[in-house]
Motif scaffolding. Structure first.
Motif, PDB file in Angstrom:
ATOM      1  N   GLN A 307       0.771  -1.182   0.073  1.00  0.00           N
ATOM      2  CA  GLN A 307      -0.147  -0.164   0.122  1.00  0.00           C
ATOM      3  C   GLN A 307       0.873   1.108  -0.198  1.00  0.00           C
ATOM      4  N   THR A 308       1.850   1.247   0.769  1.00  0.00           N
ATOM      5  CA  THR A 308       2.987   2.514   0.910  1.00  0.00           C
ATOM      6  C   THR A 308       3.655   2.441  -0.505  1.00  0.00           C
ATOM      7  N   ASP A 311       1.158   4.325  -2.900  1.00  0.00           N
ATOM      8  CA  ASP A 311       0.819   5.642  -2.447  1.00  0.00           C
ATOM      9  C   ASP A 311       2.344   6.306  -3.056  1.00  0.00           C
ATOM     10  N   GLN A 314       1.703   6.542  -6.715  1.00  0.00           N
ATOM     11  CA  GLN A 314       0.619   7.587  -7.182  1.00  0.00           C
ATOM     12  C   GLN A 314       1.266   8.957  -7.091  1.00  0.00           C
TER      13      GLN A 314
END
Length: 332
Positions: A307-308, A311, A314
Motif C-alpha cells: 500500500q505504501t 501511494d 501515485q
C-alpha cells in the motif's frame, strides 16, 4: 529561439519486467514497448527467459497468498515505469526504491512459502505419529484376545483330562469288582463241589471226576486272576498317563495366564505411549498454529508495504505529469 534538449526513450531505456534482471530495454520508438529483455531474449542458467522467470514469480506469490498485493503493486508500478522510460535519470531514485520494495516482497513471499511448506510437513508428521500409535494399540488388543483364547483352550483341555481320569477310575473299579465277584462265585462253586463230594463218598469215581473239574475251575480262576492283574496294571498306566496330561493342562493354563498378564501390561504401556504421543501432537499443532500466526503477520506487513508503494507510485505519477506539463510549456 533555442530549443531545450530532451533525452529520448531510445537513449535511456527501461528496466526489464523480471525483478532480478538488471538489464534495461531500449525502446525503438514504434509499437508497444517490450516488458522483458530482447531481442534476443536473455536465457538464464535454468534455460528460462526473463518472461518465464517473471511468470514463476507470480505463481509463487499466488501460492504464498500475496498474489493480490503483487498484482496491485504491478498495476501501480506499470505507469510509473512507462513514465521513467521517458524521464530517464530524473526518476532513477524512484525506480531504485520500487526495485527495493519488489525485492522485499519477493523475500517475504519466499519466507511465507517456506513456512507454509514447513507447517504442512509438521502436520503430516503429526498425523503419521497418531496413526502409528493407533496401530500399536490395535496390535496390543489383538495379542490380549489371542492370550485369552489360549487360556480358555487350556482350561478346556484340563477339564477333558479330568473327565478321562474319572472315567478310567470308574472303569478300573468296575473291573476289579467284577473280578472279585467272579472269584467269589468260583470259590462258592468249589466249596459246593467239595461238600457235594463229601456227601457222595459212595460214588468215588464220580467224586474224583467232580474234583478234577473243580481243579480245572480253580486253574481257570487263577488264569482269570492273572488276567485281572494284567488289566489292573494297564489301567494303572492309563491313570498315570491321564494324570500327566492333567498336569500338562495345568501348566498350559499357567502359561496362558502369564501370557494374558503380559498382554495386559503391553496394552497398558501402549495406552501410556499413546497418551504421550497425543500430548506431543498437541504441542506440534500449537507450534504450527503459532507459525501460521507469524506468516499472517508477515503477510499483513507485506500488504502494508504494498500500500505504501502504491501511494508512492501515485505521488510519483502526479509529479511526473507535472514535470511533463512543465517540459511541454518550456518547448512552446
Amino acid at each position: 529561439m533555442t530549443e531545450t534538449s530532451i533525452a529520448t526513450p531510445a537513449e535511456q531505456g527501461r528496466a526489464c519486467g523480471y525483478s532480478r534482471c538488471e538489464r534495461r530495454i531500449t525502446y525503438t520508438g514504434s509499437g508497444r514497448p517490450r516488458e522483458y529483455c530482447g531481442p534476443p531474449d536473455r536465457v538464464w542458467e535454468d534455460g528460462k527467459t526473463c518472461k518465464q522467470k517473471a511468470q514463476d514469480e507470480r505463481r509463487a506469490a499466488h501460492a504464498a497468498g500475496v498474489d493480490g498485493a503483487l498484482d496491485l503493486f504491478d498495476a501501480a508500478a506499470a505507469p510509473v515505469l512507462a513514465v521513467t522510460t521517458a524521464l530517464g535519470d530524473t526518476l532513477t531514485d524512484l525506480q531504485q526504491a520500487l526495485q527495493g520494495h519488489s525485492e522485499a516482497l519477493a523475500a517475504v513471499r519466499d519466507g511465507a512459502v517456506a513456512r507454509v511448506r514447513e507447517t504442512e510437513r509438521t502436520a503430516a508428521d503429526a498425523l503419521a505419529k497418531a496413526a502409528a500409535a493407533e496401530a500399536e494399540r490395535d496390535r496390543a488388543v489383538r495379542a490380549a484376545a489371542t492370550a485369552e483364547r489360549e487360556r480358555e483352550q487350556a482350561m478346556e483341555a484340563k477339564r477333558v483330562a479330568e473327565r478321562m481320569a474319572r472315567d478310567t477310575d470308574s472303569e478300573r473299579e468296575r473291573q476289579v469288582n467284577a473280578a472279585w465277584t467272579t472269584a467269589i462265585e468260583h470259590e462258592a462253586a468249589r466249596a459246593a463241589a467239595e461238600t457235594k463230594a463229601a456227601e457222595k463218598t459212595a460214588a468215588a469215581t464220580h467224586a474224583l471226576q467232580q474234583q478234577e473239574q473243580e481243579w480245572q475251575r480253580a486253574e481257570q480262576l487263577q488264569r482269570s486272576n492273572r488276567e485281572l492283574d494284567k488289566t489292573n496294571r494297564t489301567l494303572t498306566k492309563d491313570l498315570a498317563v491321564a494324570r500327566a496330561e492333567a498336569t500338562a493342562a495345568e501348566q498350559a493354563k499357567a502359561s496362558a495366564d502369564a501370557a494374558t498378564e503380559h498382554a495386559r501390561a503391553e496394552l497398558a504401556r501402549a495406552r501410556e505411549r499413546r497418551a504421550g504421543e497425543a500430548d506431543r501432537l498437541r504441542q506440534d499443532l500449537a507450534a504450527a498454529r503459532e507459525q501460521l500466526g507469524d506468516v499472517r503477520a508477515q503477510l499483513t506487513v507485506a500488504q502494508a508495504a504494498a500500500q505504501t508503494a502504491m501511494d508512492q507510485a501515485q505521488a510519483a505519477e502526479t509529479r511526473a505529469a507535472d514535470l511533463l506539463q512543465m517540459l511541454r510549456n518550456q518547448r512552446t
